[in-house]
Structure formats: C-alpha cells, structure tokens
Design an enzyme around this catalytic site. Structure first.
Site, PDB file in Angstrom:
ATOM      1  N   THR A  40       0.795  -1.226   0.000  1.00 15.20           N
ATOM      2  CA  THR A  40       0.000   0.000   0.000  1.00 15.20           C
ATOM      3  C   THR A  40       0.826   1.274   0.000  1.00 15.20           C
ATOM      4  O   THR A  40       0.267   2.374  -0.037  1.00 15.20           O
ATOM      5  CB  THR A  40      -0.970   0.019   1.203  1.00 15.20           C
ATOM      6  N   TYR A  57      14.919  -3.107  16.116  1.00 16.03           N
ATOM      7  CA  TYR A  57      14.741  -3.077  14.661  1.00 16.03           C
ATOM      8  C   TYR A  57      15.906  -3.795  13.986  1.00 16.03           C
ATOM      9  O   TYR A  57      15.705  -4.640  13.099  1.00 16.03           O
ATOM     10  CB  TYR A  57      14.635  -1.646  14.136  1.00 16.03           C
ATOM     11  N   PRO A 115      18.225  -2.507   1.586  1.00 15.17           N
ATOM     12  CA  PRO A 115      18.394  -1.085   1.261  1.00 15.17           C
ATOM     13  C   PRO A 115      18.994  -0.292   2.421  1.00 15.17           C
ATOM     14  O   PRO A 115      18.850  -0.644   3.597  1.00 15.17           O
ATOM     15  CB  PRO A 115      16.956  -0.609   0.999  1.00 15.17           C
TER      16      PRO A 115
END
Length: 253
Positions: A11, A152, A182
């Site tokens: 999305t 994370y 990335p």
C-alpha cells in the site's frame, strides 16, 4: 499465461513501486496490505496496465488471517511465481532501557513472524512445482547495528539469517531465494518510525540524495529477471552519499 507475483506491504513505498514495476512488465499481481482503501486505489491503477490484480486486505502479523487469505487462494492465483516479502517497519528509536515494548512487538511480529507466516503459506506450492523465487526485503540494519536501533536491527538480522537458511531449505527444489538490503530510502519508513512526526521524519533525508522506492523496485526486478540458473543471493543498495548504516555525506553540514 502471465506470471504471478505476490507482494506484501503493497500500500505504500517499496511495495507499491514493486507492484507497479511488475505490472508494467506484464505480470499479474497479488497485492496485500492493511489499508483496504489504499489497496483498492492501487488495484485500480494496476488494472489500467491491462494485467490482472488480486487485492487482499489483511495484516501479516495475524497468523489466522494469513492462513485464511493465502492458504486458500483461488485456483487461478495459486501458482505464485515470485513471493516478495516486503511488509516491514521500524517503530521508535530509543536506547534499549527506554524502549517501548509495544513498538518491539510490532516490529518483531511484522518483520519476522509476518514474513514467516506468509512464506509458510506460499512455499509449499513452489516446492510442489519445483520452481519459484522468494525475495525478502532486509535492510542495512540487518548487516550492522546503529545507536538506538536495537530491536529493529535485531529483527532485520533475523531476516538475514532466515534468508540464508531458507536458501538451504529451498535448494533441492530449484527455488531461488534473494535478500535485498536497502540503506536510506525515502518512503513512509521514518514517518512510521517516529509515530507520525513529519518534521522529524523529513530531517532524516536532509542534505543528501536518498534512494526512492522505485530504485529498490528496479533492484527486485533485476534479481527476478535473471536467467533461471542465476540467483542473486544478497544485494546491499545504498545512496552514493551513504557509506554504512550511520555515515552519510551531507551538504551544508
């Protein structure tokens, strides 16, 4: 017959750009995401390219929903050629002793467990057909750690380890497994990390030319479009102005 790509987290950002790239290359796409309104807007945009689209609104953190939606795909959508495990996020940027446990659970549930749930639903079909490719979207945070990135970074290190193990498990079945990691890509990533603080999110990308979602979509397509005997195991992609997880060359600084 057009090939089928399944893209989670479609999305916004990398997922949306990847869906557009594959549609423009003539692939049919299954797109998933939590925000049904955005999903339908994207589906309409993709259909304008004359390919077929199957939008599925659910949260990859919910094992039951994953099993319902991806474990029972209609027959015409069942033969997924490429799975792109893109759904992921960062939440918060605090030292471990000040971390928000809800943020920790959100990252682990999405970045690790969600990827596992989706792969578990799709990989058996690839194994039966002895063909397919799985692309896991990792991060430079899965290769090194940085201040306040603790959980994370841990979640993306898990993606790195799972990708390596998955490649071994898929080896007898002719299934390619690729991880793409990335560096700084300007998407909603920092806005989500800072819980909607737009000013703080914008500061992350000040003073240098960051990557954009389309850059990573091109990398994904490159890996998928290699000949069948070629697998790109691991790809780290960063802006020219970024050397590692923490070192940037920023103008006027």
């Amino acid at each position: 017959m057009n090939k089928i790509a399944l893209i989670t987290g479609a999305t916004s950002g990398i997922g949306e750009a990847t869906a557009m790239k594959f549609a423009n290359e003539g692939w049919n796409v299954i797109i998933t995401g939590r925000r049904s309104d955005r999903l339908e807007l994207l589906a309409d945009k993709l259909r304008s390219t004359s390919i077929r689209v199957f939008p599925l609104a659910f949260d990859v953190r919910d094992r039951h929903e994953v099993e319902i939606y991806l474990g029972h795909l209609p027959s015409e959508w069942r033969d997924v050629d490429v799975l792109i495990n893109n759904a992921g996020l960062a939440a918060g940027l605090s030292p471990i002793q000040e971390g928000d446990i809800d943020d920790w659970e959100r990252m682990i549930d999405t970045n690790v467990k969600g990827m596992l749930y989706v792969t578990r639903a799709i990989a058996p079909g690839m194994i039966d057909r002895k063909q397919g490719q799985i692309i896991n979207i990792g991060s430079i945070a899965g290769k090194e750690v940085y201040p306040n990135g603790n959980v994370y970074c841990a979640s993306k290190h898990a993606v790195d380890a799972i990708s390596k193990a998955m490649r071994i498990d898929m080896l007898p079945y002719n299934i390619r497994v690729t991880q793409i990691c990335p560096g700084a890509v300007e998407t909603e990533f920092s806005l989500v990390r800072f819980h909607g603080d737009q000013q703080r999110a914008d500061q992350v990308y000040d003073g240098f030319e960051n990557l954009v979602a389309e850059d990573i979509a091109e990398c994904i397509w490159f890996c998928v479009s290699r000949p069948p005997h070629v697998n790109i195991n691991d790809m780290i992609v960063m802006p020219t102005a970024q050397a590692n997880g923490t070192l940037f060359h920023k103008e006027n600084r």
